[in-house]
Design a protein around this motif. Structure first.
Motif, mmCIF file in Angstrom:
data_model
loop_
_atom_site.group_PDB
_atom_site.id
_atom_site.type_symbol
_atom_site.label_atom_id
_atom_site.label_comp_id
_atom_site.label_asym_id
_atom_site.label_seq_id
_atom_site.Cartn_x
_atom_site.Cartn_y
_atom_site.Cartn_z
ATOM 1 N N ALA A 73 0.823 -1.319 0.016
ATOM 2 C CA ALA A 73 -0.065 0.007 0.015
ATOM 3 C C ALA A 73 0.882 1.282 0.180
ATOM 4 C CB ALA A 73 -0.816 -0.056 1.200
ATOM 5 N N LEU A 74 1.951 1.145 0.777
ATOM 6 C CA LEU A 74 2.905 2.325 0.929
ATOM 7 C C LEU A 74 3.544 2.808 -0.657
ATOM 8 C CD1 LEU A 74 4.419 1.994 4.275
ATOM 9 C CD2 LEU A 74 2.884 3.863 3.630
ATOM 10 N N ALA A 75 3.792 1.724 -1.189
ATOM 11 C CA ALA A 75 4.656 1.780 -2.238
ATOM 12 C C ALA A 75 3.653 2.330 -3.559
ATOM 13 C CB ALA A 75 5.179 0.425 -2.829
ATOM 14 N N THR A 76 2.410 1.473 -3.420
ATOM 15 C CA THR A 76 1.384 1.961 -4.468
ATOM 16 C C THR A 76 1.077 3.564 -4.125
ATOM 17 O OG1 THR A 76 0.453 -0.117 -4.487
ATOM 18 C CG2 THR A 76 -0.940 1.759 -5.147
ATOM 19 N N VAL A 77 0.844 4.061 -3.023
ATOM 20 C CA VAL A 77 0.464 5.408 -3.002
ATOM 21 C C VAL A 77 1.646 6.232 -3.168
ATOM 22 C CG1 VAL A 77 -0.029 7.133 -0.941
ATOM 23 C CG2 VAL A 77 -1.095 5.063 -1.041
ATOM 24 N N ALA A 78 2.909 5.784 -2.984
ATOM 25 C CA ALA A 78 3.975 6.520 -3.349
ATOM 26 C C ALA A 78 4.216 6.941 -4.866
ATOM 27 C CB ALA A 78 5.427 5.772 -2.797
ATOM 28 N N ILE A 79 3.895 5.715 -5.592
ATOM 29 C CA ILE A 79 3.942 5.903 -7.028
ATOM 30 C C ILE A 79 2.976 6.699 -7.445
ATOM 31 C CG2 ILE A 79 3.586 4.499 -9.282
ATOM 32 C CD1 ILE A 79 5.086 2.105 -7.969
ATOM 33 N N GLY A 80 1.477 6.510 -7.085
ATOM 34 C CA GLY A 80 0.503 7.365 -7.366
ATOM 35 C C GLY A 80 0.471 8.719 -7.050
ATOM 36 N N ALA A 81 1.457 8.952 -5.762
ATOM 37 C CA ALA A 81 1.201 10.552 -5.283
ATOM 38 C C ALA A 81 2.474 11.001 -6.015
ATOM 39 C CB ALA A 81 1.797 10.419 -3.857
ATOM 40 N N VAL A 82 3.692 10.509 -6.077
ATOM 41 C CA VAL A 82 4.791 11.385 -7.041
ATOM 42 C C VAL A 82 4.349 11.464 -8.244
ATOM 43 C CG1 VAL A 82 7.211 10.913 -7.879
ATOM 44 C CG2 VAL A 82 6.468 10.161 -5.366
ATOM 45 N N CYS A 83 3.951 10.266 -9.155
ATOM 46 C CA CYS A 83 3.726 10.655 -10.485
ATOM 47 C C CYS A 83 2.468 11.581 -10.747
ATOM 48 C CB CYS A 83 3.415 9.242 -11.218
ATOM 49 S SG CYS A 83 4.734 8.254 -11.194
ATOM 50 N N THR A 193 -3.967 9.749 2.988
ATOM 51 C CA THR A 193 -4.216 8.785 4.059
ATOM 52 C C THR A 193 -5.604 8.078 3.142
ATOM 53 O OG1 THR A 193 -6.022 10.341 4.800
ATOM 54 C CG2 THR A 193 -3.944 10.205 5.965
ATOM 55 N N ILE A 194 -6.329 8.616 2.713
ATOM 56 C CA ILE A 194 -7.287 8.232 1.850
ATOM 57 C C ILE A 194 -7.023 7.085 0.787
ATOM 58 C CG2 ILE A 194 -9.262 8.480 0.318
ATOM 59 C CD1 ILE A 194 -9.901 11.081 1.630
ATOM 60 N N GLY A 195 -5.747 7.518 0.125
ATOM 61 C CA GLY A 195 -5.308 6.717 -0.766
ATOM 62 C C GLY A 195 -4.567 5.415 -0.183
ATOM 63 N N PHE A 196 -3.950 5.517 0.798
ATOM 64 C CA PHE A 196 -3.398 4.558 1.703
ATOM 65 C C PHE A 196 -4.510 3.411 1.885
ATOM 66 C CE2 PHE A 196 -2.291 1.767 5.392
ATOM 67 C CZ PHE A 196 -0.867 1.661 4.868
ATOM 68 N N ASN A 197 -5.885 3.798 2.506
ATOM 69 C CA ASN A 197 -6.954 3.035 2.747
ATOM 70 C C ASN A 197 -7.389 2.362 1.514
ATOM 71 O OD1 ASN A 197 -6.706 3.724 5.535
ATOM 72 N ND2 ASN A 197 -8.771 5.117 5.285
ATOM 73 N N ASN A 198 -7.412 3.130 0.595
ATOM 74 C CA ASN A 198 -7.827 2.306 -0.717
ATOM 75 C C ASN A 198 -7.029 1.448 -1.032
ATOM 76 O OD1 ASN A 198 -10.179 4.068 -0.695
ATOM 77 N ND2 ASN A 198 -9.313 5.584 -2.156
ATOM 78 N N ALA A 199 -5.635 1.695 -1.224
ATOM 79 C CA ALA A 199 -4.714 0.849 -1.338
ATOM 80 C C ALA A 199 -4.681 -0.408 -0.629
ATOM 81 C CB ALA A 199 -3.206 1.303 -1.502
ATOM 82 N N VAL A 200 -4.932 -0.409 0.463
ATOM 83 C CA VAL A 200 -4.993 -1.402 1.413
ATOM 84 C C VAL A 200 -6.213 -2.519 1.042
ATOM 85 C CG1 VAL A 200 -5.661 -2.348 3.798
ATOM 86 C CG2 VAL A 200 -3.991 -0.639 3.447
ATOM 87 N N LEU A 201 -7.228 -1.987 0.674
ATOM 88 C CA LEU A 201 -8.410 -2.694 0.473
ATOM 89 C C LEU A 201 -8.126 -3.268 -1.045
ATOM 90 C CD1 LEU A 201 -11.237 -0.238 1.618
ATOM 91 C CD2 LEU A 201 -10.510 -2.587 2.651
ATOM 92 N N ALA A 202 -7.452 -2.491 -2.020
ATOM 93 C CA ALA A 202 -7.316 -2.971 -3.453
ATOM 94 C C ALA A 202 -6.364 -4.268 -3.283
ATOM 95 C CB ALA A 202 -6.713 -1.800 -4.212
ATOM 96 N N GLU A 203 -5.436 -4.124 -2.591
ATOM 97 C CA GLU A 203 -4.447 -5.249 -2.352
ATOM 98 C C GLU A 203 -4.881 -6.379 -1.664
ATOM 99 O OE1 GLU A 203 -1.832 -7.914 -1.018
ATOM 100 O OE2 GLU A 203 -2.757 -6.820 0.480
ATOM 101 N N ALA A 204 -5.932 -6.237 -0.621
ATOM 102 C CA ALA A 204 -6.427 -7.372 -0.174
ATOM 103 C C ALA A 204 -7.429 -7.885 -1.218
ATOM 104 C CB ALA A 204 -7.366 -7.019 1.166
ATOM 105 N N SER A 205 -8.183 -7.316 -2.000
ATOM 106 C CA SER A 205 -9.167 -7.588 -3.075
ATOM 107 C C SER A 205 -8.338 -8.602 -4.087
ATOM 108 C CB SER A 205 -9.758 -6.478 -3.692
ATOM 109 O OG SER A 205 -10.554 -5.752 -2.796
ATOM 110 N N MET A 206 -7.123 -7.911 -4.373
ATOM 111 C CA MET A 206 -6.332 -8.697 -5.387
ATOM 112 C C MET A 206 -5.828 -10.097 -4.854
ATOM 113 S SD MET A 206 -6.122 -6.759 -8.231
ATOM 114 C CE MET A 206 -7.763 -6.262 -7.689
ATOM 115 N N SER A 207 -5.462 -9.947 -3.612
ATOM 116 C CA SER A 207 -4.922 -11.313 -3.103
ATOM 117 C C SER A 207 -6.040 -12.312 -2.727
ATOM 118 C CB SER A 207 -4.115 -11.065 -1.744
ATOM 119 O OG SER A 207 -3.042 -10.331 -2.041
ATOM 120 N N TYR A 208 -7.322 -11.903 -2.413
ATOM 121 C CA TYR A 208 -8.535 -12.484 -2.093
ATOM 122 C C TYR A 208 -8.755 -13.320 -3.289
ATOM 123 C CZ TYR A 208 -13.394 -13.642 -0.893
ATOM 124 O OH TYR A 208 -14.465 -14.395 -0.750
ATOM 125 N N LEU A 209 -8.795 -12.664 -4.757
ATOM 126 C CA LEU A 209 -8.962 -13.035 -5.714
ATOM 127 C C LEU A 209 -7.822 -14.232 -6.203
ATOM 128 C CD1 LEU A 209 -10.481 -9.979 -7.855
ATOM 129 C CD2 LEU A 209 -11.672 -12.127 -6.383
#
Length: 267
Positions: A73-83, A193-209
């Motif tokens: 989630a942190l790496a995801t938000v870092a990429i999204g935020a920087v770019c 902070t919102i992005g981190f929350n969404n990233a946590v849920l998105a990663e959990a969804s990907m792993s769940y699938l």
């Protein structure tokens, strides 16, 4: 006297507990997270969260899984935020044809459902690797940060202090990084902070699938997928894993709300 911000305080406390649990997992866990045994039991002194269908200690796997989810989630938000911030800063400050081209690309990415876009990228790069999950989710998060930053930079590009900086010979790079960026951080921090929350849920969804972090590595999403079929006979598996996800999301949600309320009071 400034009123105490209960949302921010509570969020920082809960986030601190979660961070401590994750940091501890890098050095110590109650048991080997991947060690299997014949012990399939509920919560006890030996296994505070019980064991899963392979006899593995759930608490140890939750600690490792939370670390994996948080790092992705942190790496995801870092990429999204920087770019996204770079794109938004350029388009918001310069405008013109650059704004039109980059924002149309941004709109094209936004038109796709985020989960579907991530699934397409992962299917191309290959499932089961953390770096591919990070790249896929990072791409999904760029448009939201770009649009938010563009609006903030466009609102400040003609501010008096920016005009003064231009008259004094400051270059565009210095104006963007030194004069405007610090003044839009109050907008970006809640978005992070919102992005981190969404990233946590998105990663959990990907792993769940089954296309995110895969066994033998621990993942909160995949553990929930395993726990679903055992809920009738071992509800502690789903409860323990789900509570950690809720704690991660809820703590950052409180921090985001606290930051927004503090900004509102400052305004």
């Amino acid at each position: 006297m400034r009123r105490r911000n209960g949302y921010l305080t509570a969020g920082l406390i809960l986030a601190g507990l979660t961070a401590a649990l994750i940091l501890l997992s890098f050095f110590w866990t109650p048991c080997d997270p991947n060690a299997m045994s014949a012990d399939r039991s509920g919560p006890s002194l030996a296994h505070l969260m019980g064991t899963d269908n392979f006899g593995r200690d759930i608490l140890s796997r939750v600690m490792k899984g939370a670390g994996a989810t948080a790092s992705i989630a942190l790496a995801t938000v870092a990429i999204g935020a920087v770019c996204g911030t770079a794109i938004g800063a350029l388009t918001g400050y310069f405008g013109g044809i650059l704004d039109e081209v980059l924002m149309r690309v941004n709109d094209a990415l936004t038109a796709f459902p985020s989960v579907l876009l991530a699934l397409v990228v992962i299917s191309v790069l290959g499932p089961g690797k953390k770096i591919n999950v990070i790249l896929a989710l990072g791409l999904v998060f760029i448009p939201s940060f770009a649009r938010l930053t563009r609006t903030a930079f466009a609102a400040l590009r003609d501010a008096n202090y920016v005009k003064c900086a231009r008259l004094m010979g400051a270059g565009s790079g210095r104006i963007l990084l030194v004069h405007i960026l610090p003044n839009v951080m109050h907008v970006l921090l809640p978005a992070l902070t919102i992005g981190f929350n969404n990233a946590v849920l998105a990663e959990a969804s990907m792993s769940y699938l089954g296309i995110g972090v895969t066994p033998p590595d621990a993942s909160l999403g995949y553990m929930l997928s395993e726990a679903q079929g055992m809920f009738g006979i071992a509800p502690w598996y789903a409860v323990g894993t789900g509570l950690v996800i809720i704690l991660m999301v809820f703590s950052l949600g409180l921090i985001g709300e606290g930051l927004q309320r503090r900004n509102g009071e400052a305004d």
